[in-house]
Structure formats: C-alpha cells, structure tokens
Design an enzyme around this catalytic site. Sequence first.
Site, PDB file in Angstrom:
ATOM      1  N   HIS A 238       0.777   7.976   5.154  1.00  0.00           N
ATOM      2  CA  HIS A 238       0.551   8.021   6.597  1.00  0.00           C
ATOM      3  C   HIS A 238       0.469   6.620   7.185  1.00  0.00           C
ATOM      4  O   HIS A 238       0.007   5.673   6.546  1.00  0.00           O
ATOM      5  CB  HIS A 238      -0.688   8.845   6.946  1.00  0.00           C
ATOM      6  CG  HIS A 238      -2.001   8.286   6.472  1.00  0.00           C
ATOM      7  ND1 HIS A 238      -2.775   7.445   7.248  1.00  0.00           N
ATOM      8  CD2 HIS A 238      -2.683   8.468   5.316  1.00  0.00           C
ATOM      9  CE1 HIS A 238      -3.884   7.136   6.580  1.00  0.00           C
ATOM     10  NE2 HIS A 238      -3.850   7.737   5.409  1.00  0.00           N
TER      11      HIS A 238
ATOM     12  N   ASP B   5      -5.746   2.044   3.441  1.00  0.00           N
ATOM     13  CA  ASP B   5      -5.645   3.412   3.950  1.00  0.00           C
ATOM     14  C   ASP B   5      -4.887   3.401   5.264  1.00  0.00           C
ATOM     15  O   ASP B   5      -5.491   3.394   6.324  1.00  0.00           O
ATOM     16  CB  ASP B   5      -7.050   3.996   4.112  1.00  0.00           C
ATOM     17  CG  ASP B   5      -7.070   5.461   4.452  1.00  0.00           C
ATOM     18  OD1 ASP B   5      -6.026   6.117   4.286  1.00  0.00           O
ATOM     19  OD2 ASP B   5      -8.120   5.958   4.883  1.00  0.00           O
TER      20      ASP B   5
ATOM     21  N   GLU C 138      -2.740  11.436  10.196  1.00  0.00           N
ATOM     22  CA  GLU C 138      -3.547  11.893   9.058  1.00  0.00           C
ATOM     23  C   GLU C 138      -5.034  11.719   9.291  1.00  0.00           C
ATOM     24  O   GLU C 138      -5.843  12.572   8.897  1.00  0.00           O
ATOM     25  CB  GLU C 138      -3.117  11.139   7.789  1.00  0.00           C
ATOM     26  CG  GLU C 138      -3.677  11.713   6.482  1.00  0.00           C
ATOM     27  CD  GLU C 138      -5.048  11.165   6.100  1.00  0.00           C
ATOM     28  OE1 GLU C 138      -5.684  11.719   5.181  1.00  0.00           O
ATOM     29  OE2 GLU C 138      -5.479  10.158   6.726  1.00  0.00           O
ATOM     30  N   GLU C 139      -5.415  10.623   9.930  1.00  0.00           N
ATOM     31  CA  GLU C 139      -6.834  10.332  10.099  1.00  0.00           C
ATOM     32  C   GLU C 139      -7.527  11.273  11.096  1.00  0.00           C
ATOM     33  O   GLU C 139      -8.757  11.275  11.191  1.00  0.00           O
ATOM     34  CB  GLU C 139      -7.029   8.874  10.539  1.00  0.00           C
ATOM     35  CG  GLU C 139      -6.573   7.839   9.514  1.00  0.00           C
ATOM     36  CD  GLU C 139      -7.408   7.807   8.248  1.00  0.00           C
ATOM     37  OE1 GLU C 139      -8.353   8.612   8.124  1.00  0.00           O
ATOM     38  OE2 GLU C 139      -7.125   6.975   7.374  1.00  0.00           O
TER      39      GLU C 139
ATOM     40  N   GLU D   9      -1.828   8.016  -1.070  1.00  0.00           N
ATOM     41  CA  GLU D   9      -3.157   7.503  -0.761  1.00  0.00           C
ATOM     42  C   GLU D   9      -3.560   6.572  -1.908  1.00  0.00           C
ATOM     43  O   GLU D   9      -3.040   6.674  -3.027  1.00  0.00           O
ATOM     44  CB  GLU D   9      -4.170   8.651  -0.650  1.00  0.00           C
ATOM     45  CG  GLU D   9      -3.945   9.568   0.534  1.00  0.00           C
ATOM     46  CD  GLU D   9      -4.418   8.986   1.852  1.00  0.00           C
ATOM     47  OE1 GLU D   9      -5.012   7.884   1.854  1.00  0.00           O
ATOM     48  OE2 GLU D   9      -4.180   9.619   2.894  1.00  0.00           O
TER      49      GLU D   9
ATOM     50  N   HIS E 104     -11.784   2.337   5.899  1.00  0.00           N
ATOM     51  CA  HIS E 104     -12.601   2.696   7.060  1.00  0.00           C
ATOM     52  C   HIS E 104     -13.763   1.724   7.285  1.00  0.00           C
ATOM     53  O   HIS E 104     -14.691   2.027   8.018  1.00  0.00           O
ATOM     54  CB  HIS E 104     -13.166   4.124   6.942  1.00  0.00           C
ATOM     55  CG  HIS E 104     -12.123   5.190   6.886  1.00  0.00           C
ATOM     56  ND1 HIS E 104     -12.401   6.518   7.143  1.00  0.00           N
ATOM     57  CD2 HIS E 104     -10.797   5.137   6.612  1.00  0.00           C
ATOM     58  CE1 HIS E 104     -11.291   7.235   7.021  1.00  0.00           C
ATOM     59  NE2 HIS E 104     -10.306   6.408   6.696  1.00  0.00           N
TER      60      HIS E 104
END
Length: 429
Positions: free
Chosen positions: A123, A152, A186-187, A211, A397
């Site tokens: 993603h 990510d 995706e998030e 991922e 994140h």
Amino acid sequence: MLRSHPAPSFIVSLFASLWLASAATVAHAEPVADVQALAQKEQQPLLDTLRDLVNIETGSRDIEGLNVIAGRVADQLKQLGGTVEILQPTDIYRLDDTPEKIGPAVHAVFKGTGTRKIMLIAHMDTVYLRGMLKDQPFRIDGDKAYGLGIADDKQGVALILHTVAMLQKLNFRDYGTLTVLTNGDEEISSPGWRSTITKFASDQDVVFSFEGGGTDGTLRLATSGIGSAYLTVTGRSSHAGARPEGGINALYELSHQVLQMKDLSKPEQGLKLNWTVSKAGTNRNVIPAEATAQADARALKVSDFDELEKALQEKIKSHLLPDSKVELKFEVRRPPLEANDASRRMAAYGKTIYEEIGLPLKVDEKPTGGGTDAAFAALKTKGAVVEGMGLSGFGAHSNDAEYVMIGSIVPRLYLTTRMIMDLSNGKVK
C-alpha cells in the site's frame, strides 16, 4: 543359535555411507549466484526509489499526494514492461470513518510464458498528515534508512518494483502472469480497494503481501480480523434538578448496555471485544438525551464475527430503561487471515531459500492482533497468501523513529525473486 557379525571393515564402510547420505540431506544448497549478485547490485537503486517514495507525502486522506505517488509507481512499472493502469475506486465499502474521497490504486500485469499466477501487493498510503515529512525526512544512518512511512509501507512498494526489475534483468518470464496491485487506503481499512484485492487475488496461485517483516523478518500466515461495534442510545432530555423524572437518561441506559456486553470476549479462541470510547450529555444540569459508545473487536475466524454480532444484537433487547431506544451497528473492518496448507508449503520453501544464504527465516501462524490487506486477498482464493514479505524495520506509525534495516534488502530481494522463479518452474508444489 549364534548370529554371525559383519566384518569391522564393512561396518566402517556402512557408517561412512550413512554419514555421507545424512550430510547430503542436511547440507544447505548453494545460493543461485546470478540472482544473489543481482540482488546486491539492486540494493542502491532500491534505496533511491525508497527515497523518492518517502519524499512524497501520502496520508490516506491526502488525495493529491496519493495521485502523485500513483503516477510515480505506474511510470516505473510501465518502464519495466507491464500493462499498467491507475484505477479510481467505484465500489466503496463505507465504514464509520470513511472519507468522502478515496485514493487511487496502481494495477500492473506482466504476461509470461508459463501458467502460474502470482500477485504482489503493498500500500502507498500512510497514517501521517501533510507537513510532517519535514520532521522525519529520508536519511541513512549506519545500517538503517529512516523516513516518514518508510516501514509502513513505502519499503513494500519499493521492494515490489525492484523484484520485478530483477526478473526483467534476469530475462525471466516463466510465470503465467505477474500481477502488481498497490492501493492508497490500507491505513483506513481499505474501504475503496478491498473488493478489488479480493477479486484480483481469487484465481492466484500465490499472493505475496509486502508489509514489513518486523525486526526479525518473520513471515506471517495469519492475521487478526478487526471489527468495530457502535452503540447509540436515544433517551429524552429534561432538567436534571427541577424535573429529572421527565427525562430518559441515555447515559444510564448506555452504562447498562456496556456492562451487559463486557463478557462477550472468548480469549481462548482469540475473540476479543473491548469498549473503548463513550460520549454522553451536553450540560451538567441536563439529563442526557443521547449517548454513544464504540468497541474494538478482534477475531481469528470470520464466523466468530458473525456470532459476535448476533450476540450483541440479542443483548440490546434487554433495557434498563424500557422507553429508551438502543441501536447497534457492527462493522468488519478487516477479516482475519487464516493459514492454509498452500501458505505453509510456500513459507516452508522460503525457509530453504534463506538457508542458501545462511539466514534463518521465522514463520508465524499465530496472529498478533494486527490486520492487513492480505486477509482480503485470502477471502476467495485457494492459493497461498503470505504476509510480511517486506523489509525488516521498526517504528511504524511513530513520529520520529520509523526505519528499515538496510541489511535486509538483499536477502528479501533474493527471497522474493527466487520464490517467484521456483514457483513458476514447478519447484514448489
């Protein structure tokens, strides 16, 4: 009756033969030299791509940034010889927090001469807001590459691009089709692209999801399903001091509902329900007319979510205040990814490839609580779905520590390229 014994020299010869057979069985195969050498040459170009991708801010709601990165990814895939299109979402699964506009996806297909169908997914979106890049720019410090969204999942996109580049440079086209899909939502639980991922993956022999592999590069064959429950209680407002009896206290009813639903978790089977957010009332001296609550749900099987929703709907029939109105909405934000035999065989073969370059490869069949797009890919396919094919890293994140391990680039390029080649050539059953 006495038994005759073999001569000592025969015993020595027999033991020697057995030892050689055993050694041949446990000896690790040598790495495929041209693939390994090319993976080493591809490390710097991959880092250059990673720098370019990190320098494009792509929060899930940043449509402008997502369009820019989609164009960048599509151009590179076209240069590699794929049939490429930038897709806009048409089948949106509206969740409670789904934005009005959803970012694009890049779809590419490379046609080969064989029969195996292989799909690579990652993603392009991140959790970060526009303007945060200046606080976490791309940089290399020792054996780590840092940057906003680098782990990510910018690394996953870059790894796919350079795996395809390696196959092209090796002049390898023994697959039937090699499909690439990178999405921009995706998030936020992939509301725009979940159905597309499921559709494209349904007839694949294998789907590799890129991922990150965590700090130790673990491949994952199972992920948790993620659900959300939303409670809305409607009562009636009234003066809390002068006439409380004229109201219907939505906060009281909400408290009753949450308490009677607090024991629906079944930890022994991986089902979890936890109420995490609540809101009620507007003023201290007013009986609240409305109250809401949200719960986080996790499950290891799709059927567990179905049973949980039925239990929740049954619970809300019991009211503390008969005149209150209680409504419940349940969303499956992500289904669980369940391990199957095809995935196990694929991951086991990956371990033998890593052994060629002298590295261990962990494979985990137990979910750790997170969910990914691999679960959407697995919904209708009988083929293997392997998650965690990306680089080793840490800090997803986070505000200031997201990085990937540079030393994992060559092993991961080697692993992915070899798995595609050997699956295409029938070496993985």
